[in-house]
Design an enzyme around this catalytic site. Structure first.
Site, PDB file in Angstrom:
ATOM      1  N   HIS A 257     -33.476 -30.440  -7.200  1.00 27.21           N
ATOM      2  CA  HIS A 257     -32.139 -30.093  -6.452  1.00 27.21           C
ATOM      3  C   HIS A 257     -31.093 -29.589  -7.250  1.00 27.21           C
ATOM      4  CE1 HIS A 257     -34.121 -33.682  -4.064  1.00 27.21           C
ATOM      5  NE2 HIS A 257     -34.206 -32.589  -3.345  1.00 27.21           N
TER       6      HIS A 257
ATOM      7  N   HIS B 116     -40.534 -28.222   4.319  1.00 27.09           N
ATOM      8  CA  HIS B 116     -41.303 -29.362   4.564  1.00 27.09           C
ATOM      9  C   HIS B 116     -40.096 -30.544   3.870  1.00 27.09           C
ATOM     10  CE1 HIS B 116     -44.527 -26.841   3.639  1.00 27.09           C
ATOM     11  NE2 HIS B 116     -45.556 -27.889   4.082  1.00 27.09           N
TER      12      HIS B 116
ATOM     13  N   SER C  63     -33.293 -32.453  -0.038  1.00 24.97           N
ATOM     14  CA  SER C  63     -33.021 -31.037   0.120  1.00 24.97           C
ATOM     15  C   SER C  63     -32.141 -30.934   1.446  1.00 24.97           C
ATOM     16  CB  SER C  63     -34.121 -30.117  -0.085  1.00 24.97           C
ATOM     17  OG  SER C  63     -35.127 -30.336   0.845  1.00 24.97           O
TER      18      SER C  63
ATOM     19  N   GLY D 188     -44.752 -26.804   8.342  1.00 25.79           N
ATOM     20  CA  GLY D 188     -43.969 -25.729   7.542  1.00 25.79           C
ATOM     21  C   GLY D 188     -44.689 -24.440   7.129  1.00 25.79           C
TER      22      GLY D 188
ATOM     23  N   ASP E 155     -41.926 -26.899  -0.252  1.00 26.62           N
ATOM     24  CA  ASP E 155     -41.914 -28.201  -1.062  1.00 26.62           C
ATOM     25  C   ASP E 155     -43.112 -28.980  -0.172  1.00 26.62           C
ATOM     26  OD1 ASP E 155     -42.097 -30.478  -2.606  1.00 26.62           O
ATOM     27  OD2 ASP E 155     -40.233 -31.124  -1.880  1.00 26.62           O
TER      28      ASP E 155
END
Length: 285
Positions: A18, A41, A104, A148, A168
């Site tokens: 992040h 994801h 996220s 994804g 991710d």
């Protein structure tokens, strides 16, 4: 689809991911032209650190908890701490008042400008519904209940064409890195001007180095790796750190991230052999 991030929210891997993500977004926003952001994801977007899942593992204590314990975090990681405070208005120096941790999707939505667009993908049916509730209605945001990896082919290139894909996955399957590599290369072929940020776990360093070197070779465009390990990465049975592979990274992002990475190293490395580095895999043409 057994992986549930609620058990790991705010851990060391989240912190690195992040911090870097917010700096990538800031770099994109240096220009006024619109951007499209894709999170392949996404998870549920916001995590309750008082939940049974978060408390069971307590991983956030050694991640975001250790970071906020240092008052210097507000200066070195200014954008990251500001995002945490936006979700936790009572957040105080030292970390008191931290109750919720942003995933996220929340961070990306928080940073959207009026002209930007965000696409979120989540395969787990319950998590996809929770994500929709946590993100809320917003004409700039589209939430997809879908795979994804498939999205990297189906949804690219996006409109507008400038932007970032965050990838991710859960890394549950034995062939996850193989599937990931194919999906990234397919996405890059469809969207060669896009930025790609790929989070990956580090268990055994040599294996990870071989994977990212080969992916960078096939990508044939500027690629760097940003890594943080909390101990020597020699035991393939445990999580020893994580990294982000950045394809088509912003100009001079290494200089921006280096002091942040140095700070995280000082706060998060737990055992001898841990460390942090920014590695150039393919130089800019």
């Amino acid at each position: 689809m057994n992986y549930r991030h609620a058990f790991h929210a705010g851990n060391v891997g989240d912190v690195l991911k992040h911090v870097v993500l917010l700096e990538l977004l800031h770099a994109l926003h240096r220009k006024p032209s619109p951007v499209h952001l894709l999170d392949t994801h996404a998870g549920i977007g916001v995590y309750d650190l008082a939940s049974d899942e978060a408390q069971r593992g307590g991983e956030y204590r050694f991640g975001i908890g250790a970071v906020l314990a240092d008052p210097a975090a507000q200066r070195v990681l200014a954008r990251y701490v500001a995002a945490l405070r936006a979700l936790n208005p009572d957040l105080a120096p030292g970390g008191a008042g931290l109750r919720r941790y942003p995933g996220s999707p929340w961070l990306l939505k928080q940073g959207l400008r009026e002209q930007d667009r965000l696409t979120l993908c989540e395969l787990h049916p319950q998590d996809a519904e929770t994500l929709k509730a946590n993100i809320g209605r917003d004409p700039r945001v589209a939430v997809h209940h879908r795979d994804g990896f498939a999205a990297l082919k189906a949804l690219l290139p996006p409109t507008p064409r400038r932007g970032l894909a965050l990838i991710d996955p859960a890394y549950e399957a034995k062939d996850e890195f193989v599937v990931l590599t194919k999906a990234v290369l397919a996405g890059l072929q469809r969207w060669p001007v896009g930025q790609f940020a790929i989070w990956y776990p580090i268990k055994e360093q040599k294996t990870v180095d071989a994977w990212k070197t080969e992916l960078a070779r096939q990508a044939q465009t500027e690629t760097i790796a940003v890594e943080l390990t909390i101990r020597a990465a020699k035991n393939a049975r445990q999580m020893n750190g994580s990294g982000l592979l950045l394809i088509n990274p912003p100009w001079q992002i290494e200089q921006t991230l280096q002091p942040m990475l140095d700070f995280l190293k000082g706060r998060l490395v737990r055992e001898p052999g841990g460390g942090a580095r920014i590695q150039t895999l393919v130089k800019a043409a």
